[in-house]
Scaffold this active site. Structure first.
Site, PDB file in Angstrom:
ATOM      1  N   ARG A 182      49.430  46.690  35.544  1.00 13.86           N
ATOM      2  CA  ARG A 182      48.450  45.834  36.197  1.00 13.86           C
ATOM      3  C   ARG A 182      47.083  46.163  35.603  1.00 13.86           C
ATOM      4  O   ARG A 182      46.541  47.244  35.797  1.00 13.86           O
ATOM      5  CB  ARG A 182      48.473  46.090  37.705  1.00 13.86           C
ATOM      6  CG  ARG A 182      47.653  45.090  38.473  1.00 13.86           C
ATOM      7  CD  ARG A 182      47.798  45.256  39.967  1.00 13.86           C
ATOM      8  NE  ARG A 182      49.078  44.719  40.404  1.00 13.86           N
ATOM      9  CZ  ARG A 182      50.002  45.431  41.049  1.00 13.86           C
ATOM     10  NH1 ARG A 182      49.792  46.674  41.342  1.00 13.86           N
ATOM     11  NH2 ARG A 182      51.121  44.878  41.413  1.00 13.86           N
ATOM     12  N   GLY A 213      52.289  43.516  45.724  1.00 17.01           N
ATOM     13  CA  GLY A 213      51.009  43.870  45.108  1.00 17.01           C
ATOM     14  C   GLY A 213      50.496  42.800  44.162  1.00 17.01           C
ATOM     15  O   GLY A 213      49.309  42.462  44.181  1.00 17.01           O
ATOM     16  N   CYS A 214      51.387  42.264  43.355  1.00 20.50           N
ATOM     17  CA  CYS A 214      50.983  41.234  42.395  1.00 20.50           C
ATOM     18  C   CYS A 214      50.568  39.951  43.111  1.00 20.50           C
ATOM     19  O   CYS A 214      49.573  39.322  42.751  1.00 20.50           O
ATOM     20  CB  CYS A 214      52.123  40.951  41.418  1.00 20.50           C
ATOM     21  SG  CYS A 214      52.583  42.388  40.422  1.00 20.50           S
ATOM     22  N   THR A 215      51.326  39.579  44.135  1.00 20.91           N
ATOM     23  CA  THR A 215      50.994  38.377  44.893  1.00 20.91           C
ATOM     24  C   THR A 215      49.618  38.523  45.542  1.00 20.91           C
ATOM     25  O   THR A 215      48.783  37.621  45.455  1.00 20.91           O
ATOM     26  CB  THR A 215      52.070  38.102  45.959  1.00 20.91           C
ATOM     27  OG1 THR A 215      53.326  37.902  45.295  1.00 20.91           O
ATOM     28  CG2 THR A 215      51.726  36.885  46.799  1.00 20.91           C
ATOM     29  N   LEU A 272      46.790  38.241  42.824  1.00 20.24           N
ATOM     30  CA  LEU A 272      46.565  36.881  42.328  1.00 20.24           C
ATOM     31  C   LEU A 272      46.009  35.970  43.420  1.00 20.24           C
ATOM     32  O   LEU A 272      45.169  35.114  43.139  1.00 20.24           O
ATOM     33  CB  LEU A 272      47.840  36.329  41.712  1.00 20.24           C
ATOM     34  CG  LEU A 272      48.222  37.029  40.405  1.00 20.24           C
ATOM     35  CD1 LEU A 272      49.597  36.609  39.941  1.00 20.24           C
ATOM     36  CD2 LEU A 272      47.196  36.781  39.320  1.00 20.24           C
TER      37      LEU A 272
END
Length: 148
Positions: free
Chosen positions: A118, A51-53, A56
């Site tokens: 997030r 999710g973070c990748t 970003l």
């Protein structure tokens, strides 16, 4: 007692709290030093998670729009500089990743919890928050709030 766990993002119109953090290369970045620019802060839990990748990389893919809006983008989480540098290089992120050791800046921006929540902010050239949202807003939605 558990307000830090259930906090909402700071409100649009609030003055953004100042901060000074090192990026993946050891350069210090401060909000005061970015006066006159639109600043996007992307608080995220961890490097190299799906999710973070994805989030970003969406900002990476919207880099041209960020530049048109006179915006600088920063990813922020507590991982160390070495891990941030590897993550940034692996995904060719054109913006710095800031080391928030101890999650003090995440706490000031109400993005702290059991893990970093997030949360995305756009701070206008005036130093006021113009966009604040939990989750994964699309970059175009965030950058639409930029000051001219």
């Amino acid at each position: 007692m558990f307000s830090w766990l259930f906090s909402d993002p700071l409100r649009v119109g609030d003055a953004a709290p100042d901060f000074a953090l090192a990026d993946q290369d050891g350069n210090t970045v401060s909000l005061a030093g970015l006066a006159g620019k639109n600043v996007v802060l992307v608080f995220y839990p961890a490097d190299e998670t799906p999710g973070c990748t994805k989030q970003l990389c969406e900002f990476r893919d919207s880099w041209g729009m960020a530049q048109q809006k006179d915006a600088v983008v920063f990813g922020v989480n507590p991982a160390g500089a070495k891990k941030h540098a590897a993550f940034r290089a692996h995904h060719q992120l054109p913006f710095p990743l800031l080391v928030d050791q101890g999650r003090q800046v995440a706490a000031r921006y109400h993005a702290n919890g059991l893990v970093v929540k997030r949360t995305v902010y756009l701070i206008g050239k005036s130093g006021k928050i113009r966009f604040a949202q939990r989750g994964k807003p699309v970059p175009e939605e965030v950058l639409a709030a930029a000051e001219a």
